[in-house]
Design a protein around this motif. Sequence first.
Motif, PDB file in Angstrom:
ATOM      1  N   LEU A  73       0.874  -1.169   0.000  1.00 52.72           N
ATOM      2  CA  LEU A  73       0.000   0.000   0.000  1.00 52.72           C
ATOM      3  C   LEU A  73       0.914   1.222   0.000  1.00 52.72           C
ATOM      4  O   LEU A  73       1.750   1.367   0.895  1.00 52.72           O
ATOM      5  CB  LEU A  73      -0.903   0.020   1.229  1.00 52.72           C
ATOM      6  N   ASP A  74       0.771   2.060  -1.011  1.00 54.80           N
ATOM      7  CA  ASP A  74       1.661   3.205  -1.205  1.00 54.80           C
ATOM      8  C   ASP A  74       0.822   4.475  -1.311  1.00 54.80           C
ATOM      9  O   ASP A  74       0.207   4.731  -2.346  1.00 54.80           O
ATOM     10  CB  ASP A  74       2.501   2.994  -2.471  1.00 54.80           C
ATOM     11  N   ASN A  75       0.788   5.243  -0.228  1.00 56.94           N
ATOM     12  CA  ASN A  75       0.033   6.495  -0.202  1.00 56.94           C
ATOM     13  C   ASN A  75       0.934   7.615  -0.710  1.00 56.94           C
ATOM     14  O   ASN A  75       1.666   8.227   0.066  1.00 56.94           O
ATOM     15  CB  ASN A  75      -0.472   6.790   1.213  1.00 56.94           C
ATOM     16  N   THR A  76       0.878   7.876  -1.993  1.00 60.77           N
ATOM     17  CA  THR A  76       1.720   8.928  -2.573  1.00 60.77           C
ATOM     18  C   THR A  76       1.071  10.308  -2.459  1.00 60.77           C
ATOM     19  O   THR A  76       1.627  11.280  -2.946  1.00 60.77           O
ATOM     20  CB  THR A  76       2.036   8.628  -4.058  1.00 60.77           C
ATOM     21  N   THR A  77      -0.087  10.383  -1.797  1.00 54.93           N
ATOM     22  CA  THR A  77      -0.764  11.666  -1.637  1.00 54.93           C
ATOM     23  C   THR A  77      -0.130  12.455  -0.492  1.00 54.93           C
ATOM     24  O   THR A  77       0.684  11.926   0.265  1.00 54.93           O
ATOM     25  CB  THR A  77      -2.274  11.490  -1.362  1.00 54.93           C
ATOM     26  N   ASP A  78      -0.555  13.703  -0.344  1.00 58.45           N
ATOM     27  CA  ASP A  78      -0.003  14.559   0.703  1.00 58.45           C
ATOM     28  C   ASP A  78      -0.886  14.622   1.950  1.00 58.45           C
ATOM     29  O   ASP A  78      -0.754  15.520   2.767  1.00 58.45           O
ATOM     30  CB  ASP A  78       0.255  15.961   0.168  1.00 58.45           C
ATOM     31  N   LYS A  79      -1.810  13.652   2.087  1.00 58.61           N
ATOM     32  CA  LYS A  79      -2.641  13.608   3.284  1.00 58.61           C
ATOM     33  C   LYS A  79      -2.901  12.157   3.690  1.00 58.61           C
ATOM     34  O   LYS A  79      -2.796  11.245   2.873  1.00 58.61           O
ATOM     35  CB  LYS A  79      -3.947  14.364   3.095  1.00 58.61           C
ATOM     36  N   ALA A  80      -3.238  11.977   4.951  1.00 61.94           N
ATOM     37  CA  ALA A  80      -3.561  10.637   5.442  1.00 61.94           C
ATOM     38  C   ALA A  80      -4.832  10.152   4.757  1.00 61.94           C
ATOM     39  O   ALA A  80      -5.746  10.924   4.478  1.00 61.94           O
ATOM     40  CB  ALA A  80      -3.749  10.662   6.960  1.00 61.94           C
ATOM     41  N   MET A  81      -4.874   8.845   4.479  1.00 60.14           N
ATOM     42  CA  MET A  81      -6.021   8.250   3.799  1.00 60.14           C
ATOM     43  C   MET A  81      -6.489   7.032   4.589  1.00 60.14           C
ATOM     44  O   MET A  81      -5.711   6.390   5.301  1.00 60.14           O
ATOM     45  CB  MET A  81      -5.638   7.833   2.382  1.00 60.14           C
ATOM     46  N   PRO A 110      -0.392  -6.077   6.475  1.00 65.44           N
ATOM     47  CA  PRO A 110      -0.016  -4.661   6.276  1.00 65.44           C
ATOM     48  C   PRO A 110      -0.651  -3.759   7.340  1.00 65.44           C
ATOM     49  O   PRO A 110      -1.849  -3.814   7.583  1.00 65.44           O
ATOM     50  CB  PRO A 110      -0.610  -4.332   4.898  1.00 65.44           C
ATOM     51  N   LYS A 111       0.194  -2.951   7.988  1.00 61.05           N
ATOM     52  CA  LYS A 111      -0.298  -2.009   8.981  1.00 61.05           C
ATOM     53  C   LYS A 111       0.585  -0.761   8.961  1.00 61.05           C
ATOM     54  O   LYS A 111       1.766  -0.825   8.634  1.00 61.05           O
ATOM     55  CB  LYS A 111      -0.349  -2.632  10.364  1.00 61.05           C
ATOM     56  N   SER A 112      -0.023   0.346   9.290  1.00 60.60           N
ATOM     57  CA  SER A 112       0.681   1.620   9.279  1.00 60.60           C
ATOM     58  C   SER A 112       1.726   1.674  10.387  1.00 60.60           C
ATOM     59  O   SER A 112       1.483   1.226  11.500  1.00 60.60           O
ATOM     60  CB  SER A 112      -0.312   2.768   9.446  1.00 60.60           C
ATOM     61  N   GLU A 116      -2.038   5.448  14.156  1.00 55.31           N
ATOM     62  CA  GLU A 116      -2.508   4.490  15.156  1.00 55.31           C
ATOM     63  C   GLU A 116      -3.892   3.942  14.844  1.00 55.31           C
ATOM     64  O   GLU A 116      -4.245   2.856  15.289  1.00 55.31           O
ATOM     65  CB  GLU A 116      -2.495   5.132  16.540  1.00 55.31           C
ATOM     66  N   GLU A 117      -4.706   4.703  14.117  1.00 54.27           N
ATOM     67  CA  GLU A 117      -6.049   4.254  13.780  1.00 54.27           C
ATOM     68  C   GLU A 117      -5.998   3.106  12.779  1.00 54.27           C
ATOM     69  O   GLU A 117      -5.208   3.126  11.844  1.00 54.27           O
ATOM     70  CB  GLU A 117      -6.862   5.390  13.147  1.00 54.27           C
ATOM     71  N   THR A 118      -6.851   2.128  12.992  1.00 55.91           N
ATOM     72  CA  THR A 118      -6.955   1.013  12.055  1.00 55.91           C
ATOM     73  C   THR A 118      -7.392   1.546  10.704  1.00 55.91           C
ATOM     74  O   THR A 118      -8.265   2.404  10.617  1.00 55.91           O
ATOM     75  CB  THR A 118      -7.977  -0.014  12.573  1.00 55.91           C
ATOM     76  N   SER A 119      -6.788   1.061   9.654  1.00 55.96           N
ATOM     77  CA  SER A 119      -7.124   1.405   8.273  1.00 55.96           C
ATOM     78  C   SER A 119      -6.737   2.823   7.882  1.00 55.96           C
ATOM     79  O   SER A 119      -7.173   3.316   6.848  1.00 55.96           O
ATOM     80  CB  SER A 119      -8.616   1.190   7.980  1.00 55.96           C
ATOM     81  N   LEU A 156     -11.565   3.812  -0.648  1.00 54.89           N
ATOM     82  CA  LEU A 156     -10.565   4.758  -0.153  1.00 54.89           C
ATOM     83  C   LEU A 156     -11.239   6.088   0.159  1.00 54.89           C
ATOM     84  O   LEU A 156     -12.091   6.553  -0.598  1.00 54.89           O
ATOM     85  CB  LEU A 156      -9.497   4.970  -1.234  1.00 54.89           C
ATOM     86  N   ALA A 157     -10.879   6.700   1.293  1.00 55.92           N
ATOM     87  CA  ALA A 157     -11.433   7.999   1.660  1.00 55.92           C
ATOM     88  C   ALA A 157     -10.398   8.797   2.452  1.00 55.92           C
ATOM     89  O   ALA A 157      -9.444   8.232   2.985  1.00 55.92           O
ATOM     90  CB  ALA A 157     -12.696   7.820   2.491  1.00 55.92           C
ATOM     91  N   ASP A 158     -10.620  10.080   2.534  1.00 59.00           N
ATOM     92  CA  ASP A 158      -9.722  10.932   3.316  1.00 59.00           C
ATOM     93  C   ASP A 158     -10.293  11.238   4.698  1.00 59.00           C
ATOM     94  O   ASP A 158      -9.835  12.139   5.381  1.00 59.00           O
ATOM     95  CB  ASP A 158      -9.401  12.222   2.562  1.00 59.00           C
ATOM     96  N   ASN A 159     -11.314  10.460   5.121  1.00 60.47           N
ATOM     97  CA  ASN A 159     -11.935  10.685   6.425  1.00 60.47           C
ATOM     98  C   ASN A 159     -12.375   9.351   7.025  1.00 60.47           C
ATOM     99  O   ASN A 159     -12.597   8.383   6.305  1.00 60.47           O
ATOM    100  CB  ASN A 159     -13.133  11.634   6.294  1.00 60.47           C
TER     101      ASN A 159
END
Length: 172
Positions: A73-81, A110-112, A116-119, A156-159
Amino acid sequence: SSEILNPNIAELTEGNVEIIYTNENPNFVHDMNGFKVSVDAYEIAKVTDMNGDFYIEFDDQTDGYVITAKVTLDNTTDKAMYYNSNLLIQLTNESDYYQSGRTFVREEYPKSSIEEETSKWGAGEKVTGLVTFPLTNDEFDALATVKPKLVIEGGLADNANFSGMYREKAIF
């Protein structure tokens, strides 16, 4: 390669494990506007004479199969997803599938390492881990009767409420 993708299977089942197929370069990538989910490799293992600890996963049988996928999982964005990391093996239609899980890969799932929040995945974070699909002999045999598909789900969401989520899935 002689390296087993998921040595946990033999250790936890105490059974005999035979690798029957490995794909080290499946090239399955789902790019959701800069949040990329890829399957980097997968392996099919046949397990025989396993202990009773996994009877539930294998419908009270001591033999079965485990498909392990190495996922990035590769978050190339500039915000948490927020993403629930769902992979499916689809059989005849959208409601006929096997879902990936954590059996045999609890620590390797896979985990961040940032959030700390799941997902929840941090901005710029890239994580690799394993997911599995434990299948009974009958379930595995059913794969030969159809053209199975690997599905990388959307969602996928930003919230944290997942409102306005990216829903498109990728099918391979």
